[in-house]
Scaffold this motif. Structure first.
Motif, PDB file in Angstrom:
ATOM      1  N   ARG A  85       0.912  -1.191  -0.074  1.00 36.95           N
ATOM      2  CA  ARG A  85       0.104  -0.033  -0.059  1.00 36.95           C
ATOM      3  C   ARG A  85       0.618   1.290  -0.031  1.00 36.95           C
ATOM      4  O   ARG A  85       0.409   2.233  -0.536  1.00 36.95           O
ATOM      5  CB  ARG A  85      -1.009   0.109   1.263  1.00 36.95           C
ATOM      6  CG  ARG A  85      -2.039  -1.133   1.068  1.00 36.95           C
ATOM      7  CD  ARG A  85      -3.132  -0.908   2.156  1.00 36.95           C
ATOM      8  NE  ARG A  85      -2.875  -1.309   3.385  1.00 36.95           N
ATOM      9  CZ  ARG A  85      -2.826  -2.507   3.939  1.00 36.95           C
ATOM     10  NH1 ARG A  85      -3.361  -3.444   3.247  1.00 36.95           N
ATOM     11  NH2 ARG A  85      -2.434  -2.770   5.240  1.00 36.95           N
ATOM     12  N   ASP A  86       2.008   1.223   0.815  1.00 36.85           N
ATOM     13  CA  ASP A  86       2.850   2.331   0.783  1.00 36.85           C
ATOM     14  C   ASP A  86       3.495   2.604  -0.563  1.00 36.85           C
ATOM     15  O   ASP A  86       3.916   3.763  -0.724  1.00 36.85           O
ATOM     16  CB  ASP A  86       3.908   2.304   1.924  1.00 36.85           C
ATOM     17  CG  ASP A  86       3.403   2.244   3.340  1.00 36.85           C
ATOM     18  OD1 ASP A  86       2.158   2.856   3.322  1.00 36.85           O
ATOM     19  OD2 ASP A  86       4.143   1.881   4.093  1.00 36.85           O
ATOM     20  N   ALA A  87       3.927   1.574  -1.250  1.00 40.57           N
ATOM     21  CA  ALA A  87       4.598   1.621  -2.536  1.00 40.57           C
ATOM     22  C   ALA A  87       3.697   1.828  -3.680  1.00 40.57           C
ATOM     23  O   ALA A  87       4.294   2.362  -4.825  1.00 40.57           O
ATOM     24  CB  ALA A  87       5.441   0.226  -2.800  1.00 40.57           C
ATOM     25  N   ALA A  88       2.408   1.579  -3.655  1.00 37.71           N
ATOM     26  CA  ALA A  88       1.730   1.669  -4.809  1.00 37.71           C
ATOM     27  C   ALA A  88       1.390   3.441  -5.167  1.00 37.71           C
ATOM     28  O   ALA A  88       1.141   4.347  -4.370  1.00 37.71           O
ATOM     29  CB  ALA A  88       0.043   1.153  -4.373  1.00 37.71           C
ATOM     30  N   HIS A  89       1.659   3.419  -6.354  1.00 40.52           N
ATOM     31  CA  HIS A  89       1.253   5.028  -7.022  1.00 40.52           C
ATOM     32  C   HIS A  89      -0.235   4.883  -7.182  1.00 40.52           C
ATOM     33  O   HIS A  89      -0.887   3.819  -7.148  1.00 40.52           O
ATOM     34  CB  HIS A  89       2.161   5.136  -8.140  1.00 40.52           C
ATOM     35  CG  HIS A  89       3.664   4.930  -7.923  1.00 40.52           C
ATOM     36  ND1 HIS A  89       4.269   5.785  -7.226  1.00 40.52           N
ATOM     37  CD2 HIS A  89       4.535   3.909  -8.296  1.00 40.52           C
ATOM     38  CE1 HIS A  89       5.463   5.491  -6.956  1.00 40.52           C
ATOM     39  NE2 HIS A  89       5.490   4.329  -7.725  1.00 40.52           N
ATOM     40  N   ASP A  90      -0.430   6.123  -7.540  1.00 43.00           N
ATOM     41  CA  ASP A  90      -2.050   6.473  -7.900  1.00 43.00           C
ATOM     42  C   ASP A  90      -2.857   5.427  -8.487  1.00 43.00           C
ATOM     43  O   ASP A  90      -3.887   4.969  -8.220  1.00 43.00           O
ATOM     44  CB  ASP A  90      -2.165   7.926  -8.273  1.00 43.00           C
ATOM     45  CG  ASP A  90      -1.723   8.790  -7.453  1.00 43.00           C
ATOM     46  OD1 ASP A  90      -1.741   8.773  -6.179  1.00 43.00           O
ATOM     47  OD2 ASP A  90      -1.321  10.134  -7.718  1.00 43.00           O
ATOM     48  N   ALA A  91      -2.153   5.195  -9.917  1.00 42.51           N
ATOM     49  CA  ALA A  91      -2.752   4.111 -10.921  1.00 42.51           C
ATOM     50  C   ALA A  91      -2.798   2.715 -10.085  1.00 42.51           C
ATOM     51  O   ALA A  91      -4.066   2.241 -10.319  1.00 42.51           O
ATOM     52  CB  ALA A  91      -2.307   4.301 -12.147  1.00 42.51           C
ATOM     53  N   GLU A  92      -2.204   2.392  -9.321  1.00 40.30           N
ATOM     54  CA  GLU A  92      -2.229   0.872  -8.787  1.00 40.30           C
ATOM     55  C   GLU A  92      -2.806   0.921  -7.394  1.00 40.30           C
ATOM     56  O   GLU A  92      -2.970  -0.321  -6.794  1.00 40.30           O
ATOM     57  CB  GLU A  92      -0.852   0.647  -8.748  1.00 40.30           C
ATOM     58  CG  GLU A  92      -0.059   0.359 -10.037  1.00 40.30           C
ATOM     59  CD  GLU A  92       1.423   0.243 -10.011  1.00 40.30           C
ATOM     60  OE1 GLU A  92       1.694  -0.976 -10.382  1.00 40.30           O
ATOM     61  OE2 GLU A  92       2.143   0.769  -9.180  1.00 40.30           O
ATOM     62  N   ARG A  93      -2.890   2.208  -6.567  1.00 39.59           N
ATOM     63  CA  ARG A  93      -3.291   2.138  -5.231  1.00 39.59           C
ATOM     64  C   ARG A  93      -4.737   1.378  -5.082  1.00 39.59           C
ATOM     65  O   ARG A  93      -4.802   0.460  -4.161  1.00 39.59           O
ATOM     66  CB  ARG A  93      -3.616   3.469  -4.670  1.00 39.59           C
ATOM     67  CG  ARG A  93      -3.805   3.494  -3.303  1.00 39.59           C
ATOM     68  CD  ARG A  93      -3.683   5.021  -2.698  1.00 39.59           C
ATOM     69  NE  ARG A  93      -2.613   5.532  -2.698  1.00 39.59           N
ATOM     70  CZ  ARG A  93      -1.423   5.467  -2.212  1.00 39.59           C
ATOM     71  NH1 ARG A  93      -1.310   4.599  -1.508  1.00 39.59           N
ATOM     72  NH2 ARG A  93      -0.375   6.107  -2.257  1.00 39.59           N
ATOM     73  N   ASP A  94      -5.657   1.617  -6.052  1.00 45.07           N
ATOM     74  CA  ASP A  94      -6.959   0.851  -5.991  1.00 45.07           C
ATOM     75  C   ASP A  94      -6.832  -0.539  -6.035  1.00 45.07           C
ATOM     76  O   ASP A  94      -7.506  -1.415  -5.278  1.00 45.07           O
ATOM     77  CB  ASP A  94      -7.974   1.420  -6.725  1.00 45.07           C
ATOM     78  CG  ASP A  94      -8.452   2.841  -6.489  1.00 45.07           C
ATOM     79  OD1 ASP A  94      -8.350   3.096  -5.245  1.00 45.07           O
ATOM     80  OD2 ASP A  94      -9.083   3.416  -7.312  1.00 45.07           O
ATOM     81  N   ALA A  95      -6.089  -1.008  -7.036  1.00 48.57           N
ATOM     82  CA  ALA A  95      -5.889  -2.567  -7.246  1.00 48.57           C
ATOM     83  C   ALA A  95      -5.258  -3.320  -6.211  1.00 48.57           C
ATOM     84  O   ALA A  95      -5.498  -4.193  -5.641  1.00 48.57           O
ATOM     85  CB  ALA A  95      -5.004  -2.501  -8.428  1.00 48.57           C
TER      86      ALA A  95
END
Length: 184
Positions: A85-95
């Motif tokens: 969750r910390d590493a996810a960028h905006d586009a990947e955060r929801d996934a």
């Protein structure tokens, strides 16, 4: 049989917390081995009852799912999922959020399936060959197989893509602390 992804670092049979994603994948293999023991035990009991081999198999399954499996779920929920969750960028955060929430719910479902199965295995351990329900065992095994397949196909590749060396080192250190393993 679930195909596990190949992760860089070490061979599966020697996976350590120094390569935490490989260690998580190796744990999946051990879960599958215990599920196979459980499957064989269910076939053994009607013919042989709770003989010495059945009791030993029940004890092995009990030991694994009481000790190692809870550590594995904690490795994911307390360390891997937050790191993702910390590493996810905006586009990947929801996934990432959807996947980690779904997998945590699957952990709760597996724990709920385990409780009555644990009681049946304790019955076998005490000499009652009829205590273990094959239907309960099959439900548990099927749920774990689906869960492992999802983690191997989605979670571990996502982690390999998103996590840097520092995050992986923190996860490995937490895994060692959880198990009481000294730092290398």
């Amino acid at each position: 049989m679930v195909m596990r992804i190949a992760l860089p670092g070490q061979a599966r049979d020697t996976a350590t917390t120094e390569v935490p994603l490989e260690m998580l994948s190796a744990c999946h293999g051990r879960v599958q081995a215990q599920c196979e023991t459980l499957r064989r035990l269910c076939g053994h009991l009607p013919r042989h009852g709770a003989d010495r081999g059945a009791v030993e198999a029940a004890e092995a399954v009990l030991r694994y799912f009481r000790q190692a499996a809870p550590h594995h779920h904690a490795d994911e929920e307390a360390d891997l999922f937050p790191a993702l969750r910390d590493a996810a960028h905006d586009a990947e955060r929801d996934a990432v959020l959807r996947l980690t929430q779904a997998l945590a719910l699957e952990h709760r479902a597996l724990e709920n399936l385990w409780r009555p199965l644990e009681a049946g295995l304790e019955g076998v351990r005490s000499g009652d060959g009829a205590a273990l329900s094959q239907a309960m065992a099959n439900a548990f095994i099927a749920a774990y197989e689906r869960h492992i397949e999802r983690e191997e196909a989605e979670l571990l590749p996502m982690a390999e893509r998103l996590l840097d060396g520092a995050a992986l080192a923190r996860i490995g250190a937490a895994m060692r602390a959880r198990r009481g393993i000294a730092a290398p």
